[in-house]
Each structure stands twice: as C-alpha cells, then as structure tokens.
Design a protein around this motif. Structure first.
Motif, PDB file in Angstrom:
ATOM      1  N   ALA A 128       0.769  -7.298   7.420  1.00 59.55           N
ATOM      2  CA  ALA A 128      -0.119  -8.309   6.454  1.00 59.55           C
ATOM      3  C   ALA A 128      -0.725  -7.175   5.209  1.00 59.55           C
ATOM      4  O   ALA A 128      -0.755  -7.598   4.038  1.00 59.55           O
ATOM      5  CB  ALA A 128      -1.122  -8.869   7.230  1.00 59.55           C
ATOM      6  N   MET A 129      -1.049  -6.107   5.626  1.00 62.39           N
ATOM      7  CA  MET A 129      -1.728  -5.027   4.636  1.00 62.39           C
ATOM      8  C   MET A 129      -0.577  -4.765   3.526  1.00 62.39           C
ATOM      9  O   MET A 129      -0.898  -4.699   2.533  1.00 62.39           O
ATOM     10  CB  MET A 129      -2.117  -3.996   5.420  1.00 62.39           C
ATOM     11  N   GLU A 131       1.916  -6.282   2.686  1.00 62.05           N
ATOM     12  CA  GLU A 131       2.081  -7.631   1.766  1.00 62.05           C
ATOM     13  C   GLU A 131       0.947  -7.733   0.821  1.00 62.05           C
ATOM     14  O   GLU A 131       1.333  -7.872  -0.487  1.00 62.05           O
ATOM     15  CB  GLU A 131       2.348  -8.898   2.681  1.00 62.05           C
ATOM     16  N   VAL A 132      -0.167  -7.446   1.253  1.00 64.93           N
ATOM     17  CA  VAL A 132      -1.481  -7.656   0.307  1.00 64.93           C
ATOM     18  C   VAL A 132      -1.266  -6.491  -0.719  1.00 64.93           C
ATOM     19  O   VAL A 132      -1.561  -6.894  -1.798  1.00 64.93           O
ATOM     20  CB  VAL A 132      -2.702  -7.421   1.122  1.00 64.93           C
ATOM     21  N   ASP A 133      -0.896  -5.485  -0.217  1.00 70.36           N
ATOM     22  CA  ASP A 133      -0.699  -4.094  -1.182  1.00 70.36           C
ATOM     23  C   ASP A 133       0.050  -4.485  -2.123  1.00 70.36           C
ATOM     24  O   ASP A 133      -0.090  -4.327  -3.342  1.00 70.36           O
ATOM     25  CB  ASP A 133      -0.385  -2.966  -0.060  1.00 70.36           C
ATOM     26  N   ARG A 134       1.321  -5.060  -1.726  1.00 71.68           N
ATOM     27  CA  ARG A 134       2.407  -5.255  -2.584  1.00 71.68           C
ATOM     28  C   ARG A 134       2.082  -6.047  -3.642  1.00 71.68           C
ATOM     29  O   ARG A 134       2.183  -6.103  -5.111  1.00 71.68           O
ATOM     30  CB  ARG A 134       3.589  -5.824  -2.000  1.00 71.68           C
ATOM     31  N   LEU A 135       1.373  -7.376  -3.171  1.00 74.71           N
ATOM     32  CA  LEU A 135       1.234  -8.331  -4.222  1.00 74.71           C
ATOM     33  C   LEU A 135      -0.064  -8.221  -5.255  1.00 74.71           C
ATOM     34  O   LEU A 135      -0.168  -8.534  -6.286  1.00 74.71           O
ATOM     35  CB  LEU A 135       0.832  -9.707  -3.567  1.00 74.71           C
ATOM     36  N   LEU A 136      -1.066  -7.308  -4.543  1.00 71.04           N
ATOM     37  CA  LEU A 136      -2.004  -7.084  -5.357  1.00 71.04           C
ATOM     38  C   LEU A 136      -1.812  -5.960  -6.407  1.00 71.04           C
ATOM     39  O   LEU A 136      -2.143  -5.983  -7.643  1.00 71.04           O
ATOM     40  CB  LEU A 136      -3.336  -6.337  -4.650  1.00 71.04           C
ATOM     41  N   THR A 137      -0.670  -5.074  -5.987  1.00 66.22           N
ATOM     42  CA  THR A 137      -0.047  -4.525  -7.075  1.00 66.22           C
ATOM     43  C   THR A 137       0.634  -5.019  -8.343  1.00 66.22           C
ATOM     44  O   THR A 137       0.342  -4.793  -9.299  1.00 66.22           O
ATOM     45  CB  THR A 137       0.627  -3.253  -6.521  1.00 66.22           C
TER      46      THR A 137
ATOM     47  N   PHE B  10      -3.088   0.595   1.753  1.00 66.75           N
ATOM     48  CA  PHE B  10      -3.833  -0.711   1.463  1.00 66.75           C
ATOM     49  C   PHE B  10      -5.420  -0.335   1.202  1.00 66.75           C
ATOM     50  O   PHE B  10      -5.776  -1.132  -0.073  1.00 66.75           O
ATOM     51  CB  PHE B  10      -3.855  -1.548   2.824  1.00 66.75           C
ATOM     52  N   THR B  13      -5.648   0.610  -2.476  1.00 67.17           N
ATOM     53  CA  THR B  13      -5.241  -0.518  -3.454  1.00 67.17           C
ATOM     54  C   THR B  13      -6.257  -1.323  -3.369  1.00 67.17           C
ATOM     55  O   THR B  13      -6.915  -1.930  -4.518  1.00 67.17           O
ATOM     56  CB  THR B  13      -3.879  -1.187  -3.132  1.00 67.17           C
ATOM     57  N   LEU B 125       0.218 -14.081  -1.010  1.00 70.66           N
ATOM     58  CA  LEU B 125      -0.702 -13.449  -1.006  1.00 70.66           C
ATOM     59  C   LEU B 125      -2.040 -13.924  -0.150  1.00 70.66           C
ATOM     60  O   LEU B 125      -2.703 -13.379   0.804  1.00 70.66           O
ATOM     61  CB  LEU B 125      -1.337 -13.082  -2.435  1.00 70.66           C
ATOM     62  N   ALA B 128      -1.051 -13.496   3.695  1.00 66.70           N
ATOM     63  CA  ALA B 128      -1.357 -12.193   4.149  1.00 66.70           C
ATOM     64  C   ALA B 128      -2.929 -11.863   4.277  1.00 66.70           C
ATOM     65  O   ALA B 128      -3.180 -11.178   5.173  1.00 66.70           O
ATOM     66  CB  ALA B 128      -0.782 -11.274   3.026  1.00 66.70           C
ATOM     67  N   GLU B 131      -4.413 -13.375   7.216  1.00 67.34           N
ATOM     68  CA  GLU B 131      -4.031 -12.494   8.442  1.00 67.34           C
ATOM     69  C   GLU B 131      -4.960 -11.203   8.346  1.00 67.34           C
ATOM     70  O   GLU B 131      -5.436 -10.788   9.629  1.00 67.34           O
ATOM     71  CB  GLU B 131      -2.749 -12.189   8.045  1.00 67.34           C
ATOM     72  N   VAL B 132      -4.963 -10.576   7.293  1.00 67.77           N
ATOM     73  CA  VAL B 132      -5.711  -9.229   7.351  1.00 67.77           C
ATOM     74  C   VAL B 132      -7.265  -9.544   7.844  1.00 67.77           C
ATOM     75  O   VAL B 132      -7.892  -8.864   8.560  1.00 67.77           O
ATOM     76  CB  VAL B 132      -5.678  -8.719   5.993  1.00 67.77           C
TER      77      VAL B 132
END
Lengths: 297, 297
Positions: A128-129, A131-137, B10, B13, B125, B128, B131-132
């Motif tokens: 999940a992290m 995914e969040v990292d990717r999308l926030l980027t 993570f 970011t 997003l 995810a 989930e986080v």
DNA sequence: CCATACCTCTGACTTTAGTCAGAGAATTGC
DNA sequence: GCAATTCTCTGACTAAAGTCAGAGGTATGG
C-alpha cells in the motif's frame, strides 16, 4: 466517507506517526534544518541553489546553515568549474560518517513502523505504501508549456532521440524524420509540454497545430524512471484539450512498431488505427481520434 | 527493494508532499504550535494534560500557548469539576470559527493531493491510503501488562461485560460466570493485557496460569472502533508466548456461539475445537492449542 | 490532619528558524 | 565591452519553539 475524508484521515495518521518521528529521528544531534540539509547533500554532493530550491529555504539561511556545517568539518563548499557563481557542497569523511548515522536512523524508523505487525500485515503495508508513493509522485509532476529551445526541453528531446535510436530497428536520424526541427512546436504553430518532478524534466510531448489540418502529436517521451505513473495518458489528455481549444476536431499521430507500450496507450485512450496519412519514414502505425470542441460557457 | 527501503521511500515522499504542506496550510495565520493546539482541542474541548501528552510538549510551553489563545479570545480554560487540579480547555465561538478555517484548509490540502490525478488513479490512491492508515494505526497500538483493577483495565472489562450481555442470547451475569473476579488475572496466577491507542484503552485479554494445568484465555475484548486491525490475533500471539514462557504446553479457552468472529479467529490461529473442559454456563465451544515451550539460547 | 504527589502556571532563559536588504563576485546578452 | 542578471554571502534583525526551576493550588492515602 468521501475521498477527501479518507485523504484527511491518512494525512493525520501519517503526519503523526511518520512525520513527527521522522524529524525526531533526524535531528537528534543537531538542528533539524542542518540534518535535513546534510541529508539532501547526500554522498554525491549538490549545488547550493539546488538545495535552496529543493528545501524551499531563503538563500541567506542556507548559506548560514552551510557555514555552520563547514565549521563543524562536515562539508566543503567549492565553486563549480563550469560556472563559478554556483557553489557545490560535498560531504567530507566526517560528513559521510554523520550521514551514515542519519541513514541508519532512517532504517530504524522504517523498521519501527513494521515491527509491531505480523508477516501478512507487513506485506500489505509495504504494498500500500508503494502505491501511495507512486500516486503521490504522479500527482507531484507538473506539466508546463515550454519553448522547445529551452535547456529542459532540449534535455528531453535529446533523451527522446537517444532512446528511439536505440529502440527502432533501423536506428533514428532526426534529419530524415518529418519533423527535423522541434522549433516548429512553438506557438502559434504548435505547443511543447515538459513534465517536471521536483524541477527536473522527466518527459515531454509536442503538438503541431497546422492551420486547417488535424492536430498532430510528436516527440512524446517519458523518462524511464517515471514510467508507470500515468504520465503518457496525462500528456494525451492535456494535448487533446489544447487541440480542442484550438478548434481542431481530429487529433492524430504516427508511431514506430518498436514502441509497443505507446501503441497500447493510444488504443486505450480512444485512438483508432488508420491508413498512413503521411510518409514519415520511421512510422509503421498511424492513429486518429475524433475530439470534441469545448463548449464555451 | 527490501521492505525497509520501500517504507523509507514512502516516508520521504510523504513527509515532503504531505508533511510540509500540512504545516504550511495549518499555520497560515498563526504559529503552527498554536494552530496545532487549536486543532487538537477540537469542538469538544480537552484537558490540558491530554493536550500536553498528545503533542509531547513541555507543560510550561503549553500553558503559555493556551494563554496566548485565551487572550485572543479563542479558548476558555476552566478547572474540571471532578478534579480541580486538572483544567479543561474549550473553544469559544471565535475559536470555533478559527477551527472551521483549519478544517477547510485540511480539505483543501486533501483536494490538492487528488486534483492532478484522473478518476481511476484517485480511487486507487484513496484505497491505498486507507490501507496504510489502517495498518499504521494497527502498528501504533501498544500492549501492556496491567493490573486488572486499574482504571484502564476496568474500562475494558466493563465494555466487555456490556457487550456480551447484549450479544449472548441469554444475557450475561458476571457473577454466574466461572471467573467472577478478574482480579485472579494478575501475577503470579495470571496476566492481564490492555491494548492502547494514543493512550486510550481499546482492548484487553486475560490469561489464567493455574499451577500444573493448561493456561486459559479469558475476557478478550476489542473496541468496535479498532476491529479489523488484527488486534485479536496479536493478543493471541502475545498470550501464547507468555504461556509458553511460563512452561505451559497447552493453551485453551471457551466461548459463546454468538461470538462468530472470535470463533473464526481461534480456528485461523491454530486452535482445535475440543470437548467441554469446564462447566462455564455461557460457553458453547471449547478450544485448545498445543504450544511449544521456547528454547533458551 | 499531615505528608506526598499531582497539575498547572510564571519568570527567566536559550536555541532554532527564518526574513530582508544589500554587497560583491561571475556570467550572459546584446 | 557594458548593462543586466544570476548566485552566494554577510549583517542585522524578528519570531517561534522549547527548556528549566520553582511556586502555589488541589487531591489522596494513611
């Protein structure tokens, strides 16, 4: 719960749990500002202006922080050979040692987040992290209209050329291609977009807007390091909108058979394969999409 | 990339993108420390010591911040009726108005994170992030050994009783049950664990350690608001370990048929249903698990 | 009722963080 | 070659953040 509520909840949990600890871990021996600076300088060194830009700090303040790190023997500051106005900061051996401490702490923080969880939960948290990292980027990438002669744009175009030369079966010679000069991609005959992440160029896309003819997408490129962030799709959406605003009702492009990912993208964005509409020597596929002129309200 | 690397990435970011913006948005009109305090006081009001605890600040510092908010007419501070040493902070109307501004900004921040993304990316997003959020919250819960007479423990036991009274077909009268007094669950004849989230009790579990007999789990309860965080499983793991350290090689428990989620948990944690080993009037199922004594190294 | 512990507050500090207005070198555009 | 621009630095600040040592009420256990 709305999407905004979910994001707020996330922000709260994360700033509490990660943010606070992060600063705390980082700044055990020295002010956080200094530690952050040390951290950003990294083992490879950085220009002062890069640091200022990245951390969003006043130039005088950064200078003072660097002076403090310098008197502690952690960094050296020297003029850059190419441009002696710019100064480059590098870690000394002592600085690298201190950096290693920060690095270890960063590991500890990460471990402390995982530690109370069981194996299954850890795997899910990490996924999940990511995914969040990717999308926030992805959300951090900005798209700007830029003159194709500007350094950022040139960087992208050179990368584009280098990559297609590598990937096309026949190699690639820009002079033989139908758009030898990207300079055509500037207003009023076109647009050139550059995508930036933290100020660094990571992609580009050009749009030709010939009078009385369909708009045409050229020179689209995404930095390999930022692929998978939906940047290609974002370029297409943005260019489609600009073409529509310009009054075009057809958007088209040609591409080489080696670029399979791009071809997939065109399909999934609503482009239809059509017969060749030009004699671009490097093209194997031609695509077209009807676009709707925006209503003015 | 290892798990720790993924978490570090993570962290980076997120502290950059969310953390910095968070403080920035929050502290537009006043110092962040004051804004944070105002935010934590919330519409319902808080005790000063709760605020001090939660934000991890010096008592003198908090006092001063409150004085400043008070002279700005945003809060009132009054002694708590039950214990006049403690003081309670409440927002005034002006304070509530200011709080609403922070609230709106928090929304804006959330929107700004979603805004550059397309519909599909937004949904992913948000999922995810949820989930986080869930898993970080789970990792924040601490398990402590507590005397069953302590207020935290009593709160949990009362909640347990209230809940089973509600859910058991026959109701529940602690006096008729086999463990009328949770006081037995203290060393050396037992252990009582309380789970806490941000200091608030959110669950409990007891372990009876009768000499020469199998260890037995009693009075396990998880606050409905924290269900789904794997807390039940964590209790079982922790108690199993403690029983093993105590030299037990069998762990057992009984339960009521109404507690279907718990029964599923026991199965999935390796418990086997066995014949009744006691005459607990409220039990319909009896479970047992062989546990291995820890090797001493 | 007294010793002890608890909670909050005040005064007197220090340290960090950050701003602003130039000065002085180096580079670039014309 | 000269004006404009860029980049970094220094001096002189202000504001915010945070610490420490008590003082003075308020509860609690014997």
């Amino acid at each position: 719960m709305t999407q905004v509520d979910a994001v707020r909840r996330f922000n709260r949990t994360v700033t509490e749990r990660v943010g606070v600890l992060h600063d705390h871990y980082l700044g055990l021996d020295r002010p956080v500002a200094e530690a952050r600076l040390l951290w950003e300088i990294g083992v490879r060194g950085r220009d002062v202006r890069w640091l200022r830009e990245r951390l969003g700090l006043d130039s005088g303040y950064v200078s003072r922080l660097l002076r403090s790190l310098e008197t502690d023997g952690l960094v050296t500051v020297e003029p850059q050979p190419q441009d002696r106005r710019v100064r480059t900061v590098r870690l000394t051996d002592a600085g690298r040692a201190e950096f290693a401490v920060l690095d270890r702490r960063s590991d500890e923080l990460a471990s402390s987040l995982l530690e109370p969880l069981n194996t299954d939960q850890r795997a899910r948290l990490v996924a999940a992290m990511a995914e969040v990292d990717r999308l926030l980027t992805a959300a951090t990438v900005t798209l700007d209209v830029v003159d194709p002669d500007r350094p950022d744009a040139q960087h992208c175009l050179r990368s584009y050329t280098a990559e297609v030369r590598e990937r096309f079966e026949t190699g690639f010679d820009p002079a033989r291609s139908l758009l030898p000069d990207a300079g055509e991609l500037r207003p009023p005959h076109g647009v050139f977009l550059v995508a930036r992440l933290h100020g660094e160029p990571v992609g580009c896309a050009g749009l030709k807007l010939p009078a009385g003819a369909p708009a045409e997408i050229k020179r689209m490129w995404v930095d390999p390091r930022t692929r998978g962030l939906g940047l290609g799709r974002r370029f297409l959406t943005e260019l489609e909108e600009r073409a529509a605003q310009h009054g075009c009702d057809v958007l088209r492009l040609d591409t080489n058979k080696a670029l399979t990912a791009a071809i997939g993208l065109y399909h999934s964005c609503g482009f239809q394969e059509v017969a060749a509409f030009n004699d671009e020597p490097y093209a194997h596929h031609w695509f077209e999409k009807r676009i709707s002129t925006p209503r003015s309200d």
